[in-house]
Design a protein around this motif. Structure first.
Motif, short mmCIF file in Angstrom:
data_model
loop_
_atom_site.label_atom_id
_atom_site.label_comp_id
_atom_site.label_asym_id
_atom_site.label_seq_id
_atom_site.Cartn_x
_atom_site.Cartn_y
_atom_site.Cartn_z
N LEU A 43 55.87 77.66 51.18
CA LEU A 43 56.84 78.74 51.31
C LEU A 43 58.06 78.32 52.12
N ASP A 44 58.04 77.12 52.68
CA ASP A 44 59.15 76.60 53.46
C ASP A 44 59.86 75.48 52.71
N LEU A 45 60.21 75.74 51.44
CA LEU A 45 60.93 74.73 50.67
C LEU A 45 62.30 74.49 51.29
N PRO A 46 62.78 73.24 51.27
CA PRO A 46 64.04 72.93 51.94
C PRO A 46 65.27 73.58 51.31
N ASP A 73 60.17 83.19 45.63
CA ASP A 73 60.80 83.34 44.33
C ASP A 73 60.13 82.46 43.28
N ALA A 74 59.74 81.27 43.67
CA ALA A 74 59.06 80.36 42.74
C ALA A 74 57.72 80.96 42.30
N ALA A 117 54.46 88.80 45.67
CA ALA A 117 55.01 88.03 44.56
C ALA A 117 53.93 87.55 43.59
N GLY A 118 52.67 87.61 44.03
CA GLY A 118 51.59 87.21 43.14
C GLY A 118 50.77 86.04 43.62
N ALA A 119 50.95 85.60 44.86
CA ALA A 119 50.12 84.52 45.38
C ALA A 119 48.66 84.96 45.37
#
Length: 118
Positions: free
Chosen positions: A33-36, A42-43, A74-76
């Motif tokens: 969840l900490d994408l740069p 959103d993904a 979000a669906g996790a």
């Protein structure tokens, strides 16, 4: 690598992750969840739009309540803190064979999963 598991791909960008997911359709997607450069939340939404049955484990470092709740909404399928990945990830993946499909944010699948309404 763990016997019985195969790493299909790894990327730091959600667009690449979505493309890989669409081609490979992995059994489990591990989403940071900490994408740069992008939002992991959103993904997850976009992965679930490609495949509503996708099994996505979200990893979170900080703001557990807020970010974890957004990921679940979000669906996790599950949310785990990165500092517990060593003890939680493999049992979670291997339990997949015994776990019913995710049915919304109130599914009591795993320790650590948060219900955003509580």
């Amino acid at each position: 690598m763990q016997p019985g598991l195969e790493l299909v791909a790894s990327t730091e960008a959600s667009e690449a992750a979505l493309s890989i997911f669409d081609r490979q359709r992995p059994d489990v997607t591990l989403m940071d969840l900490d994408l740069p450069f992008d939002s992991g939340v959103d993904a997850i939404l976009r992965i679930r739009s490609i495949d509503p049955a996708a099994w996505v484990i979200a990893m979170v470092t900080h703001d557990w309540d807020e970010v974890g709740a957004r990921a679940v909404n979000a669906g996790a399928s599950a949310v785990i803190p990165k500092d517990l990945i060593g003890e939680m990830l493999l049992p979670m993946i291997f339990s997949r064979r015994e776990t019913p499909p995710f049915d919304g944010p109130n599914t009591p699948d795993f320790r650590g999963m948060k219900d955003p309404e509580t």
